[in-house]
Scaffold this motif. Structure first.
Motif, PDB file in Angstrom:
ATOM      1  N   UNK A  14       0.495  -0.981  -0.260  1.00 36.84           N
ATOM      2  CA  UNK A  14       0.083   0.137   0.166  1.00 36.84           C
ATOM      3  C   UNK A  14       0.832   1.706   0.262  1.00 36.84           C
ATOM      4  N   UNK A  15      -0.008   2.328  -0.758  1.00 35.75           N
ATOM      5  CA  UNK A  15       1.061   3.043  -0.682  1.00 35.75           C
ATOM      6  C   UNK A  15       0.910   4.000   0.588  1.00 35.75           C
ATOM      7  N   UNK A  16       1.602   4.974   1.168  1.00 38.26           N
ATOM      8  CA  UNK A  16       1.473   6.167   2.193  1.00 38.26           C
ATOM      9  C   UNK A  16       3.028   7.149   2.128  1.00 38.26           C
ATOM     10  N   UNK A  17       2.362   8.392   3.094  1.00 36.16           N
ATOM     11  CA  UNK A  17       2.796   9.412   1.912  1.00 36.16           C
ATOM     12  C   UNK A  17       4.199   9.215   3.462  1.00 36.16           C
ATOM     13  N   UNK A  22      10.211   8.877   9.534  1.00 40.89           N
ATOM     14  CA  UNK A  22      11.333   8.718   9.754  1.00 40.89           C
ATOM     15  C   UNK A  22      13.060   7.696   9.395  1.00 40.89           C
ATOM     16  N   UNK A  23      12.112   6.787   8.287  1.00 40.88           N
ATOM     17  CA  UNK A  23      13.416   5.926   7.196  1.00 40.88           C
ATOM     18  C   UNK A  23      13.982   7.308   6.338  1.00 40.88           C
ATOM     19  N   UNK A  24      12.863   8.528   6.355  1.00 39.16           N
ATOM     20  CA  UNK A  24      13.517   9.446   5.072  1.00 39.16           C
ATOM     21  C   UNK A  24      14.786  10.057   5.406  1.00 39.16           C
ATOM     22  N   UNK A  25      14.191  10.224   7.139  1.00 42.38           N
ATOM     23  CA  UNK A  25      14.656  11.461   7.800  1.00 42.38           C
ATOM     24  C   UNK A  25      16.781  10.991   7.945  1.00 42.38           C
ATOM     25  N   UNK A  26      16.827   9.708   8.504  1.00 38.52           N
ATOM     26  CA  UNK A  26      17.615   8.504   9.024  1.00 38.52           C
ATOM     27  C   UNK A  26      18.741   8.338   8.058  1.00 38.52           C
ATOM     28  N   UNK A 133       9.615   8.526  -5.272  1.00 39.90           N
ATOM     29  CA  UNK A 133       9.739   6.866  -4.778  1.00 39.90           C
ATOM     30  C   UNK A 133      10.235   6.195  -3.892  1.00 39.90           C
ATOM     31  N   UNK A 134      10.396   5.117  -3.388  1.00 44.27           N
ATOM     32  CA  UNK A 134      11.141   4.373  -2.456  1.00 44.27           C
ATOM     33  C   UNK A 134      10.975   4.975  -0.713  1.00 44.27           C
ATOM     34  N   UNK A 135      10.371   6.247  -0.576  1.00 48.62           N
ATOM     35  CA  UNK A 135      10.123   6.036   1.103  1.00 48.62           C
ATOM     36  C   UNK A 135       8.344   6.054   1.043  1.00 48.62           C
ATOM     37  N   UNK A 136       7.733   5.863  -0.104  1.00 47.95           N
ATOM     38  CA  UNK A 136       5.927   6.085  -0.309  1.00 47.95           C
ATOM     39  C   UNK A 136       5.004   4.656  -0.462  1.00 47.95           C
ATOM     40  N   UNK A 137       5.646   3.694   0.387  1.00 51.42           N
ATOM     41  CA  UNK A 137       4.945   2.089   0.234  1.00 51.42           C
ATOM     42  C   UNK A 137       5.639   1.862   1.803  1.00 51.42           C
ATOM     43  N   UNK A 138       4.419   1.079   2.823  1.00 53.59           N
ATOM     44  CA  UNK A 138       4.384   0.576   3.099  1.00 53.59           C
ATOM     45  C   UNK A 138       5.430  -0.490   3.605  1.00 53.59           C
ATOM     46  N   UNK A 139       6.306  -1.555   3.026  1.00 52.63           N
ATOM     47  CA  UNK A 139       7.324  -1.862   3.390  1.00 52.63           C
ATOM     48  C   UNK A 139       8.196  -1.584   1.483  1.00 52.63           C
ATOM     49  N   UNK A 140       9.362  -1.894   2.492  1.00 50.80           N
ATOM     50  CA  UNK A 140      10.646  -1.870   1.579  1.00 50.80           C
ATOM     51  C   UNK A 140      11.035  -2.904   0.545  1.00 50.80           C
TER      52      UNK A 140
END
Length: 257
Positions: A14-17, A22-26, A133-140
């Motif tokens: 699923x998509x998410x904002x 947290x992951x983006x910043x880390x 892209x990359x950070x915009x889904x629930x799972x990596x």
């Protein structure tokens, strides 16, 4: 989730904002830490030692690029010339930057390091400012990992080219980087109009996302785009070649009177 579902990115995701989550910043902080650490550790080392770092980073990029192509070829169920070119060639500007960075370690020339660091850093900055892209889904899944990892490597390597002294921005030699940029534009135009494998690799075509965010017509957007690119490119030369630039500006005043 099986490994096959992960590597093929076929697991429901699923998509998410996730922008500035947290992951983006880390990830961004980790990239900054790596850049600072490597720069401090290698600032007085030999060129050979510094080049080894570039080779390692280029090898990591190559690993992701090859893996993604192998995965996409396995997933594909139809092949013609265009589809093969679509799978093989670097299409968006970020992907082109990945290959330019790898190529720079082989060419090993100042002008190409200059060109590659400028263009690759721009791609990385745009991505980390607001990643689409990359950070915009629930799972990596693998596709997410590929996007995050390659953009992170592009950010790290493009800045290290500068901090580890592989670049030297001089106005007297900037024509070489200009030729590289023209070659990039030709390649991009071939992608759009001849190969037809990418609609807008460098985000300068009508109706792109940036134009819609700015809320301007295409003529105004293109003018803003050109001015921004000219200013952005010149910043590197104004900083690195500032002694020559300001000496030329001061000299006439000293001779007056």
């Amino acid at each position: 989730m099986t490994f096959q579902e992960w590597i093929f990115s076929s697991y429901p995701n699923p998509s998410k904002d996730g922008q500035w989550g947290l992951l983006h910043i880390l990830v961004l902080l980790f990239c900054i830490a790596i850049i600072i650490a490597i720069t401090l550790l290698l600032r007085k080392k030999s060129e050979k030692a510094r080049r080894i770092v570039l080779w390692v980073l280029a090898a990591l990029i190559l690993t992701f690029e090859i893996t993604r192509r192998v995965v996409n070829f396995i997933k594909a169920d139809y092949f013609d010339f265009n589809s093969v070119m679509y799978l093989l060639l670097p299409r968006p500007w970020c992907a082109i930057s990945c290959w330019a960075l790898m190529l720079s370690t082989i060419i090993n020339k100042k002008f190409f390091y200059n060109f590659t660091s400028i263009t690759s850093l721009l791609c990385a900055l745009v991505f980390f400012a607001y990643p689409g892209v990359g950070f915009n889904n629930e799972y990596i899944l693998f596709e997410n990992l590929y996007s995050i990892a390659t953009h992170s490597l592009v950010l790290v390597m493009s800045i290290l080219l500068i901090t580890l002294r592989f670049t030297k921005f001089e106005y007297k030699n900037c024509w070489k980087e200009a030729i590289c940029f023209v070659a990039l534009l030709i390649y991009v135009l071939l992608e759009i109009y001849v190969k037809k494998i990418e609609s807008d690799p460098m985000y300068f075509m009508p109706g792109n996302d940036v134009m819609e965010i700015l809320g301007v017509n295409y003529g105004a957007f293109l003018a803003i785009y050109i001015v921004f690119m000219l200013v952005y490119f010149n910043v590197f030369y104004l900083i690195d070649d500032r002694k020559t630039v300001f000496r030329k500006r001061i000299k006439p005043h000293k001779n007056v009177g």
